[in-house]
Each structure stands twice: as structure tokens, then as C-alpha cells.
Design an enzyme around this catalytic site. Structure first.
Site, PDB file in Angstrom:
ATOM      1  N   HIS A  76      36.116  45.387  36.477  1.00 58.14           N
ATOM      2  CA  HIS A  76      34.712  45.232  36.680  1.00 58.14           C
ATOM      3  C   HIS A  76      34.121  47.003  36.589  1.00 58.14           C
ATOM      4  O   HIS A  76      33.297  47.258  35.960  1.00 58.14           O
ATOM      5  CB  HIS A  76      34.180  44.576  38.028  1.00 58.14           C
ATOM      6  CG  HIS A  76      34.595  43.086  37.596  1.00 58.14           C
ATOM      7  ND1 HIS A  76      34.294  42.311  38.831  1.00 58.14           N
ATOM      8  CD2 HIS A  76      34.804  42.397  36.877  1.00 58.14           C
ATOM      9  CE1 HIS A  76      34.875  41.282  38.437  1.00 58.14           C
ATOM     10  NE2 HIS A  76      35.022  41.011  37.509  1.00 58.14           N
ATOM     11  N   HIS A 233      29.653  37.005  32.253  1.00 59.04           N
ATOM     12  CA  HIS A 233      30.602  37.575  33.086  1.00 59.04           C
ATOM     13  C   HIS A 233      31.923  37.728  32.364  1.00 59.04           C
ATOM     14  O   HIS A 233      32.937  39.065  32.336  1.00 59.04           O
ATOM     15  CB  HIS A 233      31.017  36.756  34.372  1.00 59.04           C
ATOM     16  CG  HIS A 233      32.060  37.698  35.070  1.00 59.04           C
ATOM     17  ND1 HIS A 233      31.578  38.867  35.872  1.00 59.04           N
ATOM     18  CD2 HIS A 233      33.409  37.669  35.207  1.00 59.04           C
ATOM     19  CE1 HIS A 233      32.903  39.120  36.548  1.00 59.04           C
ATOM     20  NE2 HIS A 233      33.820  38.345  36.000  1.00 59.04           N
ATOM     21  N   ASP A 237      34.035  41.212  31.562  1.00 58.33           N
ATOM     22  CA  ASP A 237      35.510  41.452  31.726  1.00 58.33           C
ATOM     23  C   ASP A 237      36.186  42.021  30.406  1.00 58.33           C
ATOM     24  O   ASP A 237      37.048  42.856  30.520  1.00 58.33           O
ATOM     25  CB  ASP A 237      36.116  40.086  31.839  1.00 58.33           C
ATOM     26  CG  ASP A 237      36.042  39.591  33.458  1.00 58.33           C
ATOM     27  OD1 ASP A 237      35.811  40.530  34.315  1.00 58.33           O
ATOM     28  OD2 ASP A 237      36.155  38.562  33.624  1.00 58.33           O
ATOM     29  N   HIS A 260      41.733  37.527  30.358  1.00 58.81           N
ATOM     30  CA  HIS A 260      42.321  38.540  30.621  1.00 58.81           C
ATOM     31  C   HIS A 260      43.579  39.076  29.981  1.00 58.81           C
ATOM     32  O   HIS A 260      43.881  40.020  29.229  1.00 58.81           O
ATOM     33  CB  HIS A 260      42.683  38.935  32.009  1.00 58.81           C
ATOM     34  CG  HIS A 260      41.377  39.437  33.019  1.00 58.81           C
ATOM     35  ND1 HIS A 260      40.654  40.356  32.457  1.00 58.81           N
ATOM     36  CD2 HIS A 260      40.827  38.999  33.885  1.00 58.81           C
ATOM     37  CE1 HIS A 260      39.509  40.686  33.252  1.00 58.81           C
ATOM     38  NE2 HIS A 260      39.859  39.654  34.138  1.00 58.81           N
TER      39      HIS A 260
HETATM   40 ZN   LIG Z   1      35.969  39.533  36.101  1.00 56.52          ZN
END
Ligand SMILES: [Zn+2]
Length: 291
Positions: A76, A233, A237, A260
């Protein structure tokens, strides 16, 4: 078109999302060409560079590691720096996890905006994508295509009444990251809380730093910051993981249900695939766009 650092130091106190550990974080100006450098002030200022070579573990958060020293949940903060256009900064941390604050990048962008940015003498170098590069992995896709600017299109599909199918395309320019992406908070599912806690994760998780989804709604009694806060969001990321490239990119990113693990694999493989991009100085970029 020039590199930037922050104009003064800023400081945050908070708790790590996964470790629950308290930490103090300071962001300081750094010279041109330095990049983003983390320092563990509790370990004799041991330095960790925010780059692909330092990425260690990415199941739930992006962790940087070198010689057994690690810093977790950097995405973040890196997203805020990349989104706002900070090329160079030292980041001092007195523990091993970046504070989660409110679960978004807003506290970072607000503080950086308050202190301001400083233009540096060195011209920025852009990584310009010249040939498409796409990765696919069990129904998830992430690709980048040639473009004279930087944009992201992100699609997600979660079978939940508040989420469902969400799709967003953002052309990053001026300071729209701060308004469109930075406020979007982390989210998780209540039915996964116990399992995550058993794995030693989300020990610092609370309704103050995450949206917690139940089967039909959410536990938080605040409202969503955007109707499509979830896809925003995911974009936040992705930008945080993309920051590991270490320089601004010209290209059009397209993500479908990514996360991720795929984000960081993509960045590493894109950098290795040097026939898909070139590094341009601003003069070349300006000539190409006819300005
Ligand atoms: Zn996040």
C-alpha cells in the site's frame, strides 16, 4: 518529466495487519537515482531496496527480504509512492511490518500531499512497452500492451452481493491516483478469518483497517467509500507490486481476477523479457508523442 522526492519527512505510527506489531514509519527525501530504499532502524539501518530481486513471500501481502531481514506488507505504501510519482525516498521502519493504518493508501497520499513533492535535476527514465506481454494462470490473466501513457483496466468477479463483477479503467495522469484509488480499503471475508488467524495472519486485523464481508453484507457499520471500492483496492495493490519495477512505465495494463502472486510474478518476468520494452528518456517520450 523529472524525478521527484518528497519535500520533507513524514511519520506514521500504527500496527501491522498480519503481525499485529506496533511500528513507526518515517518517509524521508532521497537523492535522484536512489529509488525507494527501506531501512530497518531497529537493525542498524539495514537497507532493503524496493525491487523485484527483494520480493520474498506474496501469499497475502508483499514481503521484501534480504539476508534473512524482512519487511512485510509494503504494497500500500509503494502504491502511494508510485501513484503519486515519488521516485526516490528512504523509508525508515523500526519493526518488520508496515503499519496498515486504515487499510488504504489514503493516509500516505494525504501526508505526502501536505508536505509536497520536490522536483529533482535528473530526467525520469520510462520503461516503455513495445510488444505485448501476457501471463495466464488458472483463470487469472495479467497483460501489458504498448501505449504512450500509463493506464490500468482491472476486472474482478467475486460471488458476493456487494461485489459481483466490477470493472474499472483508469488513465493515470496528474494526481488522479489520490482521488480515485488511494481511498479504497483492503477487504476480506469473515468466513476466512479463523483460518487466516490459525496461519498466523491478520493478527492486527480489525474493522478499523479492513472491510470484513459476511455472507450477505459487511460487518463494518460505515458505508463503502466507492460502490466499486473492491476493484479499486485490487488496482491499488497492483500498482504497489508494479512499483517494484523501480521506474515509471508507459503501457496499458489489463488485469482479470489477478492477485499478489500473479502481480509479482508478472513484474519479474516482464523485466526479464527485455525484447518487450525499451527504456526511454523524456526527450524520446516527448518526441514520440509530438509535444
Ligand atoms: Zn491491499
Amino acid at each position: 518529466m523529472h524525478e521527484q522526492t518528497i519535500a520533507g519527512a513524514i511519520e506514521f505510527h500504527g500496527t501491522g495487519l498480519h503481525t499485529g506489531e506496533p511500528a513507526t514509519l518515517r518517509i524521508l527525501p532521497a537523492p535522484a537515482g536512489k529509488g525507494i530504499i527501506f531501512r530497518r532502524v531497529d537493525l542498524d539501518n539495514f537497507e532493503l531496496r524496493a525491487d523485484v530481486a527483494s520480493v520474498a513471500r506474496v501469499a497475502y501481502a508483499t514481503t521484501l527480504m534480504n539476508r534473512g531481514v524482512w519487511i512485510s506488507t509494503v504494497e500500500h505504501l509503494l502504491s502511494a509512492l508510485y501513484g503519486i510519482g515519488v521516485d526516490n525516498a528512504f523509508i525508515e521502519l523500526d519493526n518488520f511490518e508496515v503499519p496498515i493504518l486504515d487499510g488504504s493508501a489514503l493516509p500516505f497520499t494525504e501526508a505526502i500531499t501536505r508536505v509536497g513533492l520536490k522536483r529533482q535535476a535528473q530526467p525520469r527514465q520510462y520503461l516503455r512497452v513495445t510488444k505485448e506481454f501476457v501471463l495466464e494462470e488458472s483463470g487469472k490473466t495479467l497483460g501489458i500492451y504498448p501505449s504512450s501513457s500509463f493506464s490500468i483496466q482491472y476486472d474482478i468477479d467475486f460471488p458476493h452481493p456487494l461485489i459481483g463483477k466490477q470493472s474499472l479503467e483508469v488513465q493515470f495522469e496528474k494526481n488522479n491516483y489520490a482521488d480515485l484509488i488511494a481511498p479504497a480499503r483492503t477487504f476480506g471475508f469473515y468466513h476466512e478469518v479463523e483460518k487466516l488467524q490459525e496461519s498466523g495472519l491478520i493478527r492486527g486485523g480489525s474493522l478499523e483497517n479492513a472491510i470484513v464481508l459476511t455472507e450477505t453484507g459487511m460487518l463494518n457499520d460505515t458505508s463503502l467509500r466507492f460502490k466499486d471500492e473492491f476493484v479499486r483496492h485490487k488496482m491499488l495493490d497492483l500498482l504497489g507490486d508494479f512499483a517494484l519495477i523501480g521506474q515509471p512505465v508507459l503501457g496499458r495494463l489489463v488485469a482479470h481476477r489477478a492477485g499478489h502472486a500473479l502481480h509479482t510474478r508478472f513484474v519479474a518476468e516482464l523485466l526479464e523479457s527485455s525484447s518487450h520494452w525499451v527504456v526511454d528518456t523524456p526527450a524520446v517520450v516527448a518526441a514520440r508523442s509530438g509535444t
